[in-house]
Design a protein around this motif. Structure first.
Motif, short mmCIF file in Angstrom:
data_model
loop_
_atom_site.label_atom_id
_atom_site.label_comp_id
_atom_site.label_asym_id
_atom_site.label_seq_id
_atom_site.Cartn_x
_atom_site.Cartn_y
_atom_site.Cartn_z
N GLN A 79 0.83 -1.20 0.00
CA GLN A 79 0.00 0.00 0.00
C GLN A 79 0.87 1.26 0.00
N GLU A 80 1.92 1.26 0.81
CA GLU A 80 2.83 2.41 0.85
C GLU A 80 3.50 2.63 -0.51
N ARG A 81 3.91 1.55 -1.17
CA ARG A 81 4.51 1.67 -2.51
C ARG A 81 3.50 2.24 -3.51
N MET A 82 2.26 1.75 -3.44
CA MET A 82 1.24 2.24 -4.36
C MET A 82 0.99 3.73 -4.14
N VAL A 83 0.86 4.15 -2.89
CA VAL A 83 0.62 5.56 -2.60
C VAL A 83 1.78 6.41 -3.10
N ALA A 84 3.01 5.95 -2.87
CA ALA A 84 4.19 6.68 -3.34
C ALA A 84 4.16 6.81 -4.87
N GLN A 85 3.78 5.76 -5.56
CA GLN A 85 3.70 5.81 -7.02
C GLN A 85 2.62 6.78 -7.49
N VAL A 87 1.49 9.44 -5.85
CA VAL A 87 1.96 10.79 -5.57
C VAL A 87 3.03 11.19 -6.59
N ALA A 88 3.97 10.29 -6.87
CA ALA A 88 5.02 10.58 -7.85
C ALA A 88 4.44 10.82 -9.23
N GLY A 89 3.32 10.19 -9.54
CA GLY A 89 2.66 10.35 -10.83
C GLY A 89 1.78 11.58 -10.92
N GLY A 90 1.75 12.38 -9.85
CA GLY A 90 0.99 13.63 -9.87
C GLY A 90 -0.46 13.49 -9.47
N TRP A 91 -0.82 12.39 -8.82
CA TRP A 91 -2.21 12.18 -8.43
C TRP A 91 -2.53 12.73 -7.06
N GLY A 92 -1.69 13.61 -6.54
CA GLY A 92 -1.96 14.23 -5.25
C GLY A 92 -1.55 13.35 -4.11
#
Length: 100
Positions: A79-85, A87-92
């Motif tokens: 879940q942490e990896r998904m959230v980081a991805q 955010v890095a992709g510009g999804w807030g």
């Protein structure tokens, strides 16, 4: 769900349909707890998001991908990896929560 029998897929679909998905209070969803159910309408959430300019919504989770059980620790890391991805992709900055 690949490799499952027809009966197993039906049992799993029934379980998902019976599950309540909790959205904890957050400013982006009106600051109130929301309970989502598969196949149900959610007019309060729709109205709250529409007021913020959103016409569609979805929720994402990295917990137990492919309906395969994983430990809480494995799920948290995923879940942490998904959230980081995201955010890095510009999804807030989504609120990291527990899926499952």
């Amino acid at each position: 769900m690949s490799g499952m029998s027809h009966h197993e897929r039906e049992r799993l679909a029934t379980a998902y349909a019976a599950t309540r998905y909790l959205i904890r209070p957050h400013p982006s969803t009106g600051g109130v707890e929301q309970i989502l159910r598969v196949g149900a309408l959610h007019p309060a959430l729709d109205a709250t998001l529409a007021a913020r300019g959103h016409r569609e919504w979805a929720f994402l989770t990295a917990w137990n991908p492919g309906s395969q059980w994983r430990s809480d620790e494995e799920n948290r890391r995923a879940q942490e990896r998904m959230v980081a991805q995201l955010v890095a992709g510009g999804w807030g900055q989504p609120r990291a929560g527990r899926g499952g």
